[in-house]
Design a protein around this motif. Sequence first.
Motif, mmCIF file in Angstrom:
data_model
loop_
_atom_site.group_PDB
_atom_site.id
_atom_site.type_symbol
_atom_site.label_atom_id
_atom_site.label_comp_id
_atom_site.label_asym_id
_atom_site.label_seq_id
_atom_site.Cartn_x
_atom_site.Cartn_y
_atom_site.Cartn_z
ATOM 1 N N ARG A 126 49.976 0.947 -44.444
ATOM 2 C CA ARG A 126 50.613 -0.373 -44.533
ATOM 3 C C ARG A 126 52.096 -0.205 -44.860
ATOM 4 O O ARG A 126 52.952 -0.869 -44.283
ATOM 5 C CB ARG A 126 49.917 -1.205 -45.609
ATOM 6 C CG ARG A 126 50.389 -2.619 -45.717
ATOM 7 C CD ARG A 126 49.722 -3.469 -44.666
ATOM 8 N NE ARG A 126 50.765 -4.182 -43.976
ATOM 9 C CZ ARG A 126 50.651 -4.710 -42.784
ATOM 10 N NH1 ARG A 126 49.536 -4.614 -42.121
ATOM 11 N NH2 ARG A 126 51.624 -5.340 -42.225
ATOM 12 N N GLU A 127 52.394 0.691 -45.811
ATOM 13 C CA GLU A 127 53.787 0.947 -46.178
ATOM 14 C C GLU A 127 54.565 1.463 -44.965
ATOM 15 O O GLU A 127 55.713 1.071 -44.741
ATOM 16 C CB GLU A 127 53.838 1.970 -47.322
ATOM 17 C CG GLU A 127 55.219 2.185 -47.887
ATOM 18 C CD GLU A 127 55.238 3.173 -49.052
ATOM 19 O OE1 GLU A 127 56.349 3.512 -49.493
ATOM 20 O OE2 GLU A 127 54.167 3.619 -49.500
ATOM 21 N N TRP A 128 53.948 2.338 -44.151
ATOM 22 C CA TRP A 128 54.595 2.860 -42.947
ATOM 23 C C TRP A 128 54.921 1.726 -41.984
ATOM 24 O O TRP A 128 56.002 1.690 -41.389
ATOM 25 C CB TRP A 128 53.698 3.900 -42.274
ATOM 26 C CG TRP A 128 54.308 4.472 -41.032
ATOM 27 C CD1 TRP A 128 54.048 4.108 -39.741
ATOM 28 C CD2 TRP A 128 55.304 5.480 -40.958
ATOM 29 N NE1 TRP A 128 54.815 4.853 -38.873
ATOM 30 C CE2 TRP A 128 55.598 5.703 -39.596
ATOM 31 C CE3 TRP A 128 55.988 6.238 -41.913
ATOM 32 C CZ2 TRP A 128 56.535 6.632 -39.172
ATOM 33 C CZ3 TRP A 128 56.916 7.175 -41.479
ATOM 34 C CH2 TRP A 128 57.182 7.353 -40.123
ATOM 35 N N GLN A 129 53.990 0.800 -41.807
ATOM 36 C CA GLN A 129 54.216 -0.320 -40.885
ATOM 37 C C GLN A 129 55.308 -1.259 -41.373
ATOM 38 O O GLN A 129 56.061 -1.809 -40.574
ATOM 39 C CB GLN A 129 52.913 -1.103 -40.669
ATOM 40 C CG GLN A 129 51.828 -0.328 -39.976
ATOM 41 C CD GLN A 129 52.237 0.169 -38.606
ATOM 42 O OE1 GLN A 129 52.914 -0.502 -37.850
ATOM 43 N NE2 GLN A 129 51.834 1.396 -38.289
ATOM 44 N N ASP A 130 55.405 -1.429 -42.689
ATOM 45 C CA ASP A 130 56.321 -2.418 -43.258
ATOM 46 C C ASP A 130 57.690 -1.881 -43.641
ATOM 47 O O ASP A 130 58.607 -2.654 -43.892
ATOM 48 C CB ASP A 130 55.696 -3.055 -44.512
ATOM 49 C CG ASP A 130 54.459 -3.882 -44.183
ATOM 50 O OD1 ASP A 130 54.282 -4.266 -43.004
ATOM 51 O OD2 ASP A 130 53.663 -4.132 -45.111
ATOM 52 N N ILE A 131 57.844 -0.572 -43.700
ATOM 53 C CA ILE A 131 59.082 -0.002 -44.244
ATOM 54 C C ILE A 131 60.288 -0.292 -43.365
ATOM 55 O O ILE A 131 60.187 -0.330 -42.139
ATOM 56 C CB ILE A 131 58.933 1.524 -44.487
ATOM 57 C CG1 ILE A 131 60.048 1.999 -45.416
ATOM 58 C CG2 ILE A 131 58.932 2.289 -43.176
ATOM 59 C CD1 ILE A 131 59.777 3.341 -46.052
ATOM 60 N N ASP A 132 61.413 -0.541 -44.033
ATOM 61 C CA ASP A 132 62.692 -0.701 -43.345
ATOM 62 C C ASP A 132 63.223 0.700 -43.085
ATOM 63 O O ASP A 132 63.697 1.380 -43.997
ATOM 64 C CB ASP A 132 63.648 -1.502 -44.228
ATOM 65 C CG ASP A 132 65.034 -1.654 -43.631
ATOM 66 O OD1 ASP A 132 65.278 -1.139 -42.513
ATOM 67 O OD2 ASP A 132 65.885 -2.274 -44.289
ATOM 68 N N PHE B 201 62.672 5.548 -46.632
ATOM 69 C CA PHE B 201 62.023 6.089 -45.448
ATOM 70 C C PHE B 201 61.778 7.591 -45.591
ATOM 71 O O PHE B 201 60.671 8.079 -45.356
ATOM 72 C CB PHE B 201 62.858 5.790 -44.201
ATOM 73 C CG PHE B 201 62.263 6.348 -42.937
ATOM 74 C CD1 PHE B 201 61.098 5.812 -42.417
ATOM 75 C CD2 PHE B 201 62.866 7.404 -42.278
ATOM 76 C CE1 PHE B 201 60.541 6.323 -41.252
ATOM 77 C CE2 PHE B 201 62.321 7.922 -41.119
ATOM 78 C CZ PHE B 201 61.155 7.378 -40.608
ATOM 79 N N ASN B 202 62.809 8.341 -45.993
ATOM 80 C CA ASN B 202 62.663 9.793 -46.162
ATOM 81 C C ASN B 202 61.640 10.123 -47.248
ATOM 82 O O ASN B 202 60.902 11.104 -47.130
ATOM 83 C CB ASN B 202 64.012 10.444 -46.466
ATOM 84 C CG ASN B 202 64.943 10.418 -45.276
ATOM 85 O OD1 ASN B 202 64.507 10.322 -44.132
ATOM 86 N ND2 ASN B 202 66.234 10.485 -45.525
#
Length: 191
Positions: free
Chosen positions: A96-102, A109-110
């Motif tokens: 979910r975090e991967w889908q939502d991350i800016d 991100f890194n």
Amino acid sequence: MRWQKISFRKNSKRKPGTNTVKQVKNLKIDFYFKSHRPKHVPIPIANAKFKHQNNESLIPCLIDSGADFCTVPIEIGKFMLNIDFENKLAPYEIRREWQDIDKSDSKKFNGLVEKIIENQYAIPNSIECACGKGSSGYYCPVQIEIGVFKKQVLVFWINSNVIPLIGRIGVFDQMKKVVFDTKKQKGQFYL
């Protein structure tokens, strides 16, 4: 046919009276432009060794400055490297975090990319390439070696028969400089 070689610049400092290199500057990895099909325009290709657990495969890859991630057909991951993507799925919260991350917030991100690599997670995802064609696959880390460069990198394993790509995140961003010399039909990664 040899597609890449490793070379050292001549400006390395040596101890007087010895042949021992004390400090190496400008370590570079050469890659060459090759036609991947008969009668096609030569493209920059490097042999990259992909490793997962005890499995490895040497794969000619397009050096693609426009690709965000290294991208490889999923069949190579499944059948040559024995990656079981379904059993490596990240917990729901990480997916979910991967889908939502800016992704423009490079610090966050890194950090998430490092967490995925550290835990050897697979993240199912869909992408759209520059040509507008969409495809699905998994982001999943493996070790990549190109010459003396060796690193765990997050790779997109795509459900499509595309030429494998070496992209920016995990490879280009680790280099001091990347040079493409179309006149000489070669290029260099500078470490």
